[in-house]
Design an enzyme around this catalytic site. Structure first.
Site, PDB file in Angstrom:
ATOM      1  N   SER A 177     -21.889  27.503  12.262  1.00  0.00           N
ATOM      2  CA  SER A 177     -22.136  26.203  11.829  1.00  0.00           C
ATOM      3  C   SER A 177     -23.648  25.966  11.525  1.00  0.00           C
ATOM      4  O   SER A 177     -23.958  25.111  10.495  1.00  0.00           O
ATOM      5  CB  SER A 177     -21.881  25.135  13.034  1.00  0.00           C
ATOM      6  OG  SER A 177     -22.482  25.429  14.311  1.00  0.00           O
ATOM      7  N   HIS A 205     -15.497  25.136  10.316  1.00  0.00           N
ATOM      8  CA  HIS A 205     -15.939  25.147   9.158  1.00  0.00           C
ATOM      9  C   HIS A 205     -15.171  25.857   7.959  1.00  0.00           C
ATOM     10  O   HIS A 205     -15.415  26.022   6.928  1.00  0.00           O
ATOM     11  CB  HIS A 205     -17.439  25.582   9.126  1.00  0.00           C
ATOM     12  CG  HIS A 205     -18.362  24.765  10.032  1.00  0.00           C
ATOM     13  ND1 HIS A 205     -18.897  23.442   9.508  1.00  0.00           N
ATOM     14  CD2 HIS A 205     -18.517  24.993  11.388  1.00  0.00           C
ATOM     15  CE1 HIS A 205     -19.560  23.081  10.817  1.00  0.00           C
ATOM     16  NE2 HIS A 205     -19.380  23.666  11.759  1.00  0.00           N
ATOM     17  N   LYS A 236     -14.224  17.739   9.613  1.00  0.00           N
ATOM     18  CA  LYS A 236     -15.190  18.502   8.555  1.00  0.00           C
ATOM     19  C   LYS A 236     -14.274  18.564   7.304  1.00  0.00           C
ATOM     20  O   LYS A 236     -14.389  17.511   6.561  1.00  0.00           O
ATOM     21  CB  LYS A 236     -15.636  19.616   9.210  1.00  0.00           C
ATOM     22  CG  LYS A 236     -16.617  19.230  10.249  1.00  0.00           C
ATOM     23  CD  LYS A 236     -17.183  20.505  11.241  1.00  0.00           C
ATOM     24  CE  LYS A 236     -17.960  20.102  12.298  1.00  0.00           C
ATOM     25  NZ  LYS A 236     -17.721  20.719  13.853  1.00  0.00           N
TER      26      LYS A 236
END
Ligand SMILES: *Cc1c(COP(=O)(O)O)cnc(C)c1O
Length: 389
Positions: A177, A205, A236
């Site tokens: 991240s 992610h 996300k």
């Protein structure tokens, strides 16, 4: 005095590590408004630009009409509503797994999985740059906790070889991240197979972003069948909130029985689940979002390299500029802010000492002119801090 809080707070101030949330005066998107000023927003994790998408908003509104706002209970009492079930099935199909289970946050999913599967006598093996929730989950589980050097599959293999733990669980971020680089998952899968360990990947992610269909790191690296546990977040790339774990029927049944962060918490609002189903569909079908991101990423990297800043080895929308000292990172972040760009300086303890950086994140909500404007601002500020070259 037992609770002398002021000493700790002052210490934080002295270290220049005092943190405060800023109040955002509008939705997450291409722009951000703070204190009445409009900025180009280069710090969200809304990689596909779905957080404020009209179709996703409509699905949310419709589901709020149909299902109300609160789920009213935990999943095992009476909070598991039809939209939760539908989303779990859609996520299982999307990730090519037998089943998926919703959690209210990714943090809770990680704590829940590791505590449900591990205990005394077991071993957990983690990349030292893993997300805080994975490190906390490993510590909380009571298993013997080992960290290996970042992305070092050989170090992992030798730790596994020496271990006499009952169960061995290897845990890594799919995409890191704060660095944006990717774990060598095929090498990890091989080490796990050799040493009778399980592999768990946190793809917060990667979901929606990596692989031609947005199925994430496991498909991008061809290791889906060799990875026992997938954790993904919804807040996300998918633009909503919450998280899921996907795997075998047996794994999910085990989590339903033993994962305390699943059992003892209120189910997310059904409207969030319904909105996520639409954002997942858009992430699957709207390839232009990933294609646009790829163009923005290439353009940004080429431009930044020409300016002489230090990039990190990342092909993902997380494109940190490595600065070094905390103070230099703050100076550049503040200068960019004055030029109209919102980019967070990430400092220790979130990243190692001496590796402060600007964490630039790109989104399909951006236009190429936004990236070009940022490059111009970076060029103008190239002299504001010495460690940038
Ligand atoms: C954001 C993040 C989490 C936590 O997910 P939330 O849903 O925000 O709690 C877990 N792991 C990684 C790698 C993350 O980036």
């Amino acid at each position: 005095m037992t609770f002398d809080l002021s000493a700790d707070l002052e210490e934080r101030h002295r270290q220049h590590r005092y943190r405060q949330p800023q109040i955002m005066e509008g939705p997450c998107g291409r722009h951000a408004v703070v204190n009445g000023q409009r900025y180009l927003n280069f710090c969200s994790n809304d990689y596909l630009g779905l957080a404020n998408d009209a179709d996703v908003i409509r699905a949310f509104q419709q589901a709020a009409n149909d299902w109300g706002v609160g789920s009213g209970a935990s999943h095992l009492v009476c909070g598991h509503q039809r939209p939760h079930q539908d989303l779990e099935e859609a996520l299982a199909a999307h990730t090519g797994r037998e089943r998926a289970l919703l959690f209210s946050t990714g943090y809770m999913a990680n704590l829940g999985v590791m505590s449900a599967l591990l205990g005394k006598g077991d071993g957990v093996f983690e990349d030292r740059l893993n997300h805080a929730s994975l490190l906390d989950g490993g510590l909380l589980s009571g298993a013997r906790f080992r960290r290996f050097a970042h992305n070092d599959a050989e170090a992992l293999a030798s730790q596994l070889q020496r271990s006499e733990a009952r169960r061995k669980l290897v845990v890594a971020d799919g995409v890191f991240s704060m660095d944006g680089d990717e774990a060598p998952l095929a090498d990890y899968a091989q080490a796990c197979e050799q040493h009778d360990a399980w592999l768990m990947v946190d793809d917060a992610h990667g979901i929606g972003v990596l692989d031609a269909k947005g199925r994430g790191s496991l498909f991008a690296q061809g290791v889906n069948e060799r990875t026992q546990i997938l954790m993904g977040t919804l807040g996300k790339g998918l633009g909503t909130g919450g998280a899921f774990v996907a795997g075998s029927q047996q794994l999910i049944e085990t989590l339903i029985q033993f994962a305390r962060t699943f059992i003892y918490t209120t189910a997310m609002p059904a409207a969030v689940a319904a909105a996520t189903r639409v954002s997942l569909e858009k992430a699957q079908q709207e390839n232009w979002r990933r294609e646009k991101l790829a163009v923005l990423i290439a353009r940004f990297r080429q431009g930044v390299r020409q300016l002489g800043y230090a990039l990190m080895p990342s092909q993902t929308p997380i494109q940190p500029i490595l600065i070094g000292s905390d103070a230099d990172a703050m100076v550049l972040s503040n200068a960019l802010r004055e030029s109209g760009f919102l980019i967070t300086a990430i400092r220790p303890p979130t990243v190692p000492e001496g590796q402060a950086r600007l964490r630039v994140t790109l989104s399909a909500a951006h236009e190429t002119e936004d990236v070009d404007a940022l490059l111009v601002a970076l060029e103008a500020n190239a002299g504001t801090q010495h460690a940038s070259r």
